[in-house]
Design an enzyme around this catalytic site. Structure first.
Site, PDB file in Angstrom:
ATOM      1  N   ASP A 216       0.844  -1.192   0.000  1.00 33.48           N
ATOM      2  CA  ASP A 216       0.000   0.000   0.000  1.00 33.48           C
ATOM      3  C   ASP A 216       0.885   1.249   0.000  1.00 33.48           C
ATOM      4  OD1 ASP A 216      -1.953   1.915   0.351  1.00 33.48           O
ATOM      5  OD2 ASP A 216      -2.910   0.927   2.061  1.00 33.48           O
ATOM      6  N   GLU A 242      -1.296  -0.870  -4.038  1.00 30.98           N
ATOM      7  CA  GLU A 242      -2.523  -0.125  -3.720  1.00 30.98           C
ATOM      8  C   GLU A 242      -2.270   1.380  -3.672  1.00 30.98           C
ATOM      9  OE1 GLU A 242      -4.683  -1.886  -0.505  1.00 30.98           O
ATOM     10  OE2 GLU A 242      -5.258   0.045   0.321  1.00 30.98           O
ATOM     11  N   GLU A 268     -10.397   3.304  -2.275  1.00 32.52           N
ATOM     12  CA  GLU A 268     -10.896   3.561  -0.916  1.00 32.52           C
ATOM     13  C   GLU A 268     -11.244   5.033  -0.708  1.00 32.52           C
ATOM     14  OE1 GLU A 268      -7.052   2.336   1.048  1.00 32.52           O
ATOM     15  OE2 GLU A 268      -7.528   4.021   2.339  1.00 32.52           O
ATOM     16  N   HIS A 318     -12.314  -1.681   1.256  1.00 34.17           N
ATOM     17  CA  HIS A 318     -11.282  -1.116   2.133  1.00 34.17           C
ATOM     18  C   HIS A 318     -11.680  -1.281   3.598  1.00 34.17           C
ATOM     19  CE1 HIS A 318     -10.240   2.573   4.567  1.00 34.17           C
ATOM     20  NE2 HIS A 318      -9.054   2.038   4.352  1.00 34.17           N
ATOM     21  N   GLU A 338     -10.384  -6.977   4.206  1.00 33.26           N
ATOM     22  CA  GLU A 338      -9.194  -6.534   4.943  1.00 33.26           C
ATOM     23  C   GLU A 338      -9.445  -6.792   6.425  1.00 33.26           C
ATOM     24  OE1 GLU A 338      -8.182  -2.451   4.035  1.00 33.26           O
ATOM     25  OE2 GLU A 338      -6.172  -2.694   4.831  1.00 33.26           O
TER      26      GLU A 338
HETATM   27 MG   LIG Z   1      -5.200   1.588   1.622  1.00 38.25          MG
END
Ligand SMILES: [Mg+2]
Length: 390
Positions: A216, A242, A268, A318, A338
């Site tokens: 990420d 990400e 997200e 997300h 997640e």
């Molecule tokens: Mg993220």
């Protein structure tokens, strides 16, 4: 059935309990990519939660929530959006959503206004579940899904030995995929790039080749940096990179996809079916990551999932909540959730603090059980709520 009350409370508590780890550890983010003196804490307006409660004349109360721009959310609901909810039947959720969206276009369309609509929509789904005695997953068409896979999201940029220990702990706990944060972006140049590589190499070595590994970048990179960074990281067999860029920078997303074999994820910080449609049309991502507490709630999340499905894309919502667990259980192109386990190296006492939303299902053996209780299966922690209202 008629809605007779809508109440929104701004609760000055982080929904995740102890959030200090996020502020102490290195973590590239959109603002310190410009000014290294600003921190991840500066990125947040506050760490509060907006709790929406909607009550009907037959005695049911639905709960919804969102967590960004809460001061604005409270004002928008109390001064405007409540008009489109009061007196309605919650089963008219499509019309209620459309009215709120149309009425707020001048100050909304993305951001806090859609978060307010999300919290209201989530409360309506909770209400419909409670009124029918069915879980939201059952209402959405996923009544027999008992659990959904989860990936472990953590792996901040700590020392390589510690990151390896944390990653191994996740494998031992049954996770088959995990996601790492990266500490460095363009301002730290080549030296930071090599540190990012060192972090990912240590994790990949610890978990072997069969466990999924994602990264990420939290909107903190630019295209030249991301292209070079991904080239350096390709040998580590990553499942996605990400948010390499800010959500509006769709051309950079699309161009990165042309230069790397690593799948690209994002969404997200995107809102409504219209925002996700632009991402899809731009060929910006391989995986869409709507957050139903932001993007427009469950009603809009279903539309985003359908849009993704007809383009052969999967969605991985997300963050983590019972809303997402219930939604994923009923959405065939949403493979996993997640989750935020506490890193094995952290003092666990720090995480004992109770949170405002109770009974959220947590992962066991890398899977999250799907609640079969009516509605979302959550309750409000009234002790925290009442304290915040003093
Ligand atoms: Mg993220």
């Amino acid at each position: 059935m008629k809605i007779i009350e809508i109440k929104v409370d701004r609760v000055d508590e982080c929904i995740w309990g102890n959030f200090d780890r996020q502020f102490k550890l290195r973590f590239i983010n959109p603002i310190n990519a410009i000014n290294p003196d600003l921190t991840f804490k500066d990125w947040f307006w506050d760490l509060a939660v907006s709790i929406v409660q909607i009550r009907t004349d037959d005695g049911h109360t639905g709960i919804g929530w969102c967590e960004d721009g809460t001061g604005a959310v409270e004002a928008m609901i109390n001064n405007h959006l409540h008009r489109f909810v009061m007196g309605q039947d919650p089963f008219d959720y499509e019309g209620i959503w459309e009215l709120m969206f149309r009425a707020s276009t001048v100050y909304g369309r993305k951001g806090a206004a859609i978060e307010a609509i999300s919290a209201i929509d989530i409360a309506l789904w909770d209400l419909m579940g409670k009124a029918t005695g069915k879980s939201v997953a059952a209402l959405l068409g996923g009544s027999s899904t008992e659990s959904i896979p989860a990936y472990a999201s953590g792996l901040h940029h700590v020392e390589p030995e510690l990151a390896a220990e944390e990653a191994t702990d996740y494998v031992n706990k049954g996770y088959t995929a995990m996601k790492a944060r990266l500490g460095y972006g363009p301002l730290e140049g080549r030296k930071g790039m090599l540190k990012n590589v060192e972090h990912i190499a240590a994790i990949r070595k610890a978990i072997g080749s069969e466990v999924g590994l994602m990264i990420d970048a939290y909107g903190g990179w630019n295209l030249p940096y991301a292209s070079e960074m991904c080239q350096l990281l390709e040998p580590y067999n990553l499942s996605w990179v990400e948010e390499p860029f800010l959500p509006d920078d769709l051309k950079s997303y699309a161009r990165l996809r042309e230069t790397t074999t690593i799948p690209v994820a994002g969404g997200e910080h995107e809102f409504t079916r219209y925002g996700f449609q632009q991402m899809i049309e731009a060929k910006a991502v391989d995986i869409l990551q709507p957050d139903l507490h932001r993007c427009g709630g469950i009603t809009e999340g279903r539309k985003i999932a359908s849009l993704a499905a007809v383009h052969g894309l999967s969605i991985c919502p997300h963050a983590f909540s019972n809303v997402h667990t219930q939604f994923i259980a009923a959405t065939t192109n949403a493979p996993m959730s997640e989750s935020f386990p506490v890193p094995c190296w952290e003092d666990s006492d720090l995480n004992e603090q109770p949170t405002i939303i109770l009974n959220q299902a947590s992962p066991e053996g890398g899977k999250i059980p799907v609640s079969t209780a009516p509605g979302l299966g959550v309750e409000i922690n009234t002790e925290i709520l009442n304290k915040s209202l003093l």
